[in-house]
Design a protein around this motif. Structure first.
Motif, mmCIF file in Angstrom:
data_model
loop_
_atom_site.group_PDB
_atom_site.id
_atom_site.type_symbol
_atom_site.label_atom_id
_atom_site.label_comp_id
_atom_site.label_asym_id
_atom_site.label_seq_id
_atom_site.Cartn_x
_atom_site.Cartn_y
_atom_site.Cartn_z
ATOM 1 N N PRO A 1 0.839 -1.198 0.000
ATOM 2 C CA PRO A 1 0.000 0.000 0.000
ATOM 3 C C PRO A 1 0.877 1.253 0.000
ATOM 4 N N ALA A 2 0.301 2.337 -0.491
ATOM 5 C CA ALA A 2 1.103 3.541 -0.742
ATOM 6 C C ALA A 2 0.660 4.714 0.123
ATOM 7 N N GLU B 1 4.823 1.819 0.512
ATOM 8 C CA GLU B 1 5.552 2.554 -0.516
ATOM 9 C C GLU B 1 5.258 4.035 -0.365
ATOM 10 N N LEU C 1 -2.991 14.997 -8.612
ATOM 11 C CA LEU C 1 -3.232 13.753 -7.886
ATOM 12 C C LEU C 1 -4.424 13.859 -6.944
ATOM 13 N N GLY D 1 -10.201 9.358 -7.941
ATOM 14 C CA GLY D 1 -9.545 8.116 -8.323
ATOM 15 C C GLY D 1 -8.129 8.006 -7.825
ATOM 16 N N GLN D 2 -7.359 9.094 -7.958
ATOM 17 C CA GLN D 2 -5.959 9.053 -7.551
ATOM 18 C C GLN D 2 -5.828 8.930 -6.037
ATOM 19 N N ALA E 1 -7.736 7.612 -3.914
ATOM 20 C CA ALA E 1 -8.166 6.307 -3.411
ATOM 21 C C ALA E 1 -7.010 5.313 -3.338
ATOM 22 N N ARG E 2 -5.901 5.602 -4.020
ATOM 23 C CA ARG E 2 -4.736 4.712 -4.000
ATOM 24 C C ARG E 2 -3.984 4.768 -2.672
ATOM 25 N N PHE E 3 -4.184 5.844 -1.899
ATOM 26 C CA PHE E 3 -3.273 6.127 -0.792
ATOM 27 C C PHE E 3 -3.902 5.867 0.571
ATOM 28 N N ARG E 4 -3.113 5.213 1.436
ATOM 29 C CA ARG E 4 -3.539 4.982 2.811
ATOM 30 C C ARG E 4 -3.510 6.283 3.616
ATOM 31 N N TYR F 1 -12.020 12.565 0.331
ATOM 32 C CA TYR F 1 -11.090 11.497 0.722
ATOM 33 C C TYR F 1 -11.034 11.348 2.241
#
Length: 264
Positions: A47-48, A80, A89, A93-94, A96-99, A122
């Motif tokens: 996870p990023a 990461e 970013l 959508g973008q 949602a990638r990040f913790r 978010y």
């Protein structure tokens, strides 16, 4: 002319083929040859965390040290790091990638209205924010962000100051209660204590230029707008990123922001 092989040669060939088949079967059974069942599984991506360092004002020389320190600490915690100064970013959508999203020495109005709205969504969906130093000198035209970070920067004494940091309620690394530090020490527009859990304060009696009195929070955390937020006012000086106490302080913040720990 027709060449005839002796019957014994054909029998020998058949025996050799049978031996080869048996050898292959034994190797597969022992796991010596790759099969679909024995093929190694693909490694899942870690996870990023987004480390955002955009500046539209003062730019700190310590940003590279902040990024590399956070990258190393995140790796220890199993994450990461994506480092960027691209506000694009900040869309649904973008993000949602990040913790978690870290504002590391950002300054100024770094997001436009649409990007701000995406970041608010978010956090409302359970996302997390971590602010380092001049994250409190960011978004001053954005009231929601002021509540998220906890308190905005007001001013600071000239240069670097040396004083004691007091950790509250066992929130120092390994239970450390007092830490001597040299850094730029912010005064804030308000004391955030009524709305946050204070992690540490600075002792104004040890330096010139403090304006918050005997209760001067410098690091804190809180549940915020549906998610969680953690902030430290330290992190101006390049040298502080090599200090093991500060690194442990940041790691504690990362663990809280990413949900690995419920205690900041």
């Amino acid at each position: 002319m027709t060449i005839r092989f002796p019957r014994r040669s054909r029998l020998a060939s058949a025996a050799a083929l049978l031996a080869s088949i048996l050898l292959f079967s034994s190797a597969v059974a022992a796991g010596g040859l790759p099969t679909e069942e024995h093929a190694p599984a693909a490694t899942a991506p870690r996870p990023a965390i987004l480390v955002f360092t955009r500046t539209l004002g003062w730019r700190h020389d310590s940003i590279p040290q902040a990024v590399e320190t956070l990258r190393g600490l995140a790796a220890q915690a199993g994450f990461e790091v994506v480092h960027s100064e691209d506000p694009a970013l900040f869309d649904n959508g973008q993000l949602a990638r990040f913790r978690a999203v870290v504002f590391a020495n950002t300054t100024g109005e770094v997001l436009d209205a649409a990007q701000r709205a995406a970041f608010e969504r978010y956090i409302a969906a359970g996302g997390a924010f971590m602010g380092v130093h001049s994250a409190a000198d960011t978004g001053k035209a954005w009231p929601w962000y002021g509540e998220l970070v906890g308190a905005w920067f007001k001013d600071h004494p000239p240069g670097l100051q040396t004083t004691d940091v007091h950790f509250e309620d066992g929130r120092g690394p390994d239970g450390l209660e007092r830490w001597r530090v040299t850094d730029e020490l912010y005064n804030y527009r308000r004391n955030p204590r009524p709305a946050v859990v204070v992690i540490a304060t600075v002792d104004e009696s040890g330096y010139e230029g403090g304006t918050m009195g005997t209760d001067h929070p410098i690091a804190w955390c809180h549940a915020a707008a549906g998610g969680r937020a953690w902030y430290t006012g330290l992190g101006h000086a390049q040298a502080v990123y090599a200090d093991p106490v500060f690194r442990a302080h940041l790691l504690r913040g990362l663990r809280y922001a990413t949900g690995l720990s419920g205690d900041c």
